[in-house]
Design a protein around this motif. Structure first.
Motif, PDB file in Angstrom:
ATOM      1  N   UNK A  54       0.861  -1.177   0.000  1.00 23.95           N
ATOM      2  CA  UNK A  54       0.000   0.000   0.000  1.00 23.95           C
ATOM      3  C   UNK A  54       0.899   1.230   0.000  1.00 23.95           C
ATOM      4  N   UNK A  55       0.569   2.179  -0.852  1.00 29.61           N
ATOM      5  CA  UNK A  55       1.348   3.414  -0.970  1.00 29.61           C
ATOM      6  C   UNK A  55       0.740   4.502  -0.102  1.00 29.61           C
ATOM      7  N   UNK A  56       1.589   5.213   0.595  1.00 26.65           N
ATOM      8  CA  UNK A  56       1.184   6.379   1.366  1.00 26.65           C
ATOM      9  C   UNK A  56       2.081   7.551   0.994  1.00 26.65           C
ATOM     10  N   UNK A  57       1.599   8.784   1.131  1.00 25.14           N
ATOM     11  CA  UNK A  57       2.472   9.932   0.883  1.00 25.14           C
ATOM     12  C   UNK A  57       3.644   9.940   1.870  1.00 25.14           C
ATOM     13  N   UNK A  75      10.503   7.660  -2.874  1.00 19.97           N
ATOM     14  CA  UNK A  75      10.988   9.024  -3.092  1.00 19.97           C
ATOM     15  C   UNK A  75      10.275   9.944  -2.095  1.00 19.97           C
ATOM     16  N   UNK A  76      10.376  11.244  -2.295  1.00 23.93           N
ATOM     17  CA  UNK A  76       9.756  12.179  -1.345  1.00 23.93           C
ATOM     18  C   UNK A  76       8.234  12.221  -1.478  1.00 23.93           C
ATOM     19  N   UNK A  77       7.683  11.532  -2.466  1.00 27.60           N
ATOM     20  CA  UNK A  77       6.244  11.497  -2.671  1.00 27.60           C
ATOM     21  C   UNK A  77       5.608  10.221  -2.151  1.00 27.60           C
ATOM     22  N   UNK A  78       6.247   9.084  -2.394  1.00 28.91           N
ATOM     23  CA  UNK A  78       5.620   7.778  -2.171  1.00 28.91           C
ATOM     24  C   UNK A  78       6.463   6.907  -1.242  1.00 28.91           C
ATOM     25  N   UNK A  79       5.801   6.305  -0.258  1.00 29.76           N
ATOM     26  CA  UNK A  79       6.384   5.248   0.569  1.00 29.76           C
ATOM     27  C   UNK A  79       5.481   4.027   0.477  1.00 29.76           C
ATOM     28  N   UNK A  80       6.069   2.856   0.235  1.00 29.91           N
ATOM     29  CA  UNK A  80       5.310   1.616   0.097  1.00 29.91           C
ATOM     30  C   UNK A  80       5.486   0.759   1.346  1.00 29.91           C
ATOM     31  N   UNK A  81       4.357   0.307   1.901  1.00 28.45           N
ATOM     32  CA  UNK A  81       4.378  -0.552   3.091  1.00 28.45           C
ATOM     33  C   UNK A  81       3.789  -1.913   2.748  1.00 28.45           C
ATOM     34  N   UNK A  82       4.290  -2.940   3.403  1.00 31.16           N
ATOM     35  CA  UNK A  82       3.783  -4.286   3.169  1.00 31.16           C
ATOM     36  C   UNK A  82       2.469  -4.504   3.925  1.00 31.16           C
ATOM     37  N   UNK A  83       1.716  -5.494   3.486  1.00 33.09           N
ATOM     38  CA  UNK A  83       0.429  -5.810   4.094  1.00 33.09           C
ATOM     39  C   UNK A  83       0.506  -7.077   4.936  1.00 33.09           C
TER      40      UNK A  83
END
Length: 430
Positions: free
Chosen positions: A286-289, A307-315
């Motif tokens: 899931x992507x969060x700002x 990057x400075x826009x998107x951080x991806x977290x595992x589920x």
């Protein structure tokens, strides 16, 4: 001589007369034509308009008196929006407009967003708004190709700052109308969802393989508006097939991220009957700002700062079960050919061994849930490959080639056929 382009100018001419007149004068001065539509409710304008507020109300099946009697500004503008949409679509179908521009605060923007959504992709549409780029505007309200310009300093009346924004918008919509090519193509067009090469790599092999089969291929960045554009084009009949191989923006939406493409994602292609091959690319993330704090329920798990826009977290396993069920529920509504491919070795680059998303047990749970909930006539097959392996692309092409062979998908056009078709067009033109 260049054929003049006609721009539909939509706005409340009772309260925004000066601003709208300024836009229209600029378009005309630069060689364009305007067709004005007044969506005012209470007030009247002494400025001549092509389509009066009375005509807009009638197009919604009511009168201005009925609109006023609605007694609520939201209900009143909703009626005017219905009329404006109907008229804009009719004007476009009749070939009377080549672009659309509107301006407003929240009320005007609300209506303009509706009108832009009603118009087809490819027709230039510009909205000048005091709330442009605001989180007030969710993904599902945005036409996939709409352009928004911040109406800085424009809340009440014209000024130097306001004129600067309006003049850019007027030039932009007229320039876009003059240079827009539409969707004319000499080959059948296929749409493919993906992320960038850091996460998903199938495009490197898939694109040349489809082009060799006589197709044109368009890749859509699955970070919100990309998926909306893909599904809009498919539902409007521009795509002969869809390869929906990345579902991260769908995943974002069902798990509460703002990086999504609206609640209809993963439904529209199937309901339009367009053949689709689906794979759960990046559906474990899931992507969060990056610029926002991570919500409490997402903390304490592996993540990747892209990057400075998107951080991806595992589920978690339970979140993956939920994702699988929601995917299946939407795909099961399909009325067109739908085939799901499960790449058992992994679904994005960061789930390989040694990476932050490596969790084969949770991946197996996800696949098991999908198998349990996908229903006929949706078909599914497995490949032992990772989604970024060549074997995955081979599996996709095997399904696609079968569809072409049986006539479910229009065959591609080889170079010789394209040249003959182009020659025929040139000969008829001569």
């Amino acid at each position: 001589m260049r054929t003049p382009k006609t721009i539909l100018v939509v706005g409340t001419f009772d309260t925004k007369r000066d601003e709208l007149e300024f836009i229209q004068d600029l378009i005309v001065r630069e060689g364009g034509q305007v067709l004005s539509m007044d969506v005012s409710v209470l007030g009247d304008t002494d400025m001549p308009v092509a389509i009066s507020k009375h005509e807009v109300a009638i197009a919604a099946g009511v009168t201005i008196a009925d609109v006023i009697a609605a007694g609520d500004e939201n209900d009143a503008m909703a009626l005017m929006s219905q009329g404006a949409q109907a008229l804009a679509v009719k004007l476009c179908a009749e070939g009377r407009i080549d672009g659309m521009i509107s301006l407003g605060g929240t009320m005007g923007t609300d209506l303009a967003l509706d009108v832009a959504l009603a118009l087809p992709l490819g027709l230039p549409k510009y909205i000048i708004s005091t709330v442009a780029f605001s989180p007030l505007i969710p993904a599902e309200r945005l036409a996939a190709d709409v352009q928004m310009i911040l109406w800085a300093g424009g809340l009440y009346g014209l000024n130097a700052i306001c004129r600067s924004a309006l003049s850019q918008a007027a030039g932009a919509v007229l320039g876009a109308a003059r240079t827009a090519t539409g969707f004319a193509s000499d080959r059948p067009l296929i749409g493919v969802s993906s992320l960038g090469n850091a996460c998903l790599k199938y495009m490197k092999r898939l694109k040349p393989a489809l082009e060799a089969r006589g197709y044109e291929v368009a890749f859509f960045h699955a970070q919100g508006m990309g998926g909306r554009a893909l599904e809009s084009l498919a539902s409007q009949g521009h795509l002969v097939a869809v390869f929906d191989l990345c579902l991260q923006e769908f995943n974002n939406g069902i798990h509460g991220s703002i990086v999504n493409s609206g609640p209809e994602r993963l439904e529209r292609v199937g309901l339009a009957g367009v053949p689709q091959i689906v794979a759960p690319g990046a559906a474990d993330l899931v992507d969060l700002p990056t610029w926002q704090p991570i919500p409490a329920h997402f903390q304490g798990r592996p993540y990747h700062v892209h990057n400075k826009l998107i951080t991806s977290l595992t589920l978690t396993p339970d979140e993956r079960r939920f994702t699988a069920r929601e995917m299946a529920a939407r795909l099961n509504k399909s009325i067109g050919p739908t085939h799901v491919i499960l790449p058992l070795a992994g679904i994005e680059e960061w789930d390989r061994e040694g990476e932050i998303g490596h969790d084969p047990e949770s991946l197996a749970i996800f696949f098991a849930e999908l198998r349990a909930y996908l229903k006929s006539p949706v078909e599914w097959t497995e490949t032992a490959a990772h989604i970024n392996d060549a074997e995955f692309v081979d599996a996709v092409l095997k399904v696609f080639d079968g569809w072409v062979e049986t006539g479910l998908v229009q065959p591609g056009r080889c170079d010789g056929e394209v040249r003959r078709a182009q020659h025929g067009v040139m000969a008829s033109a001569g």
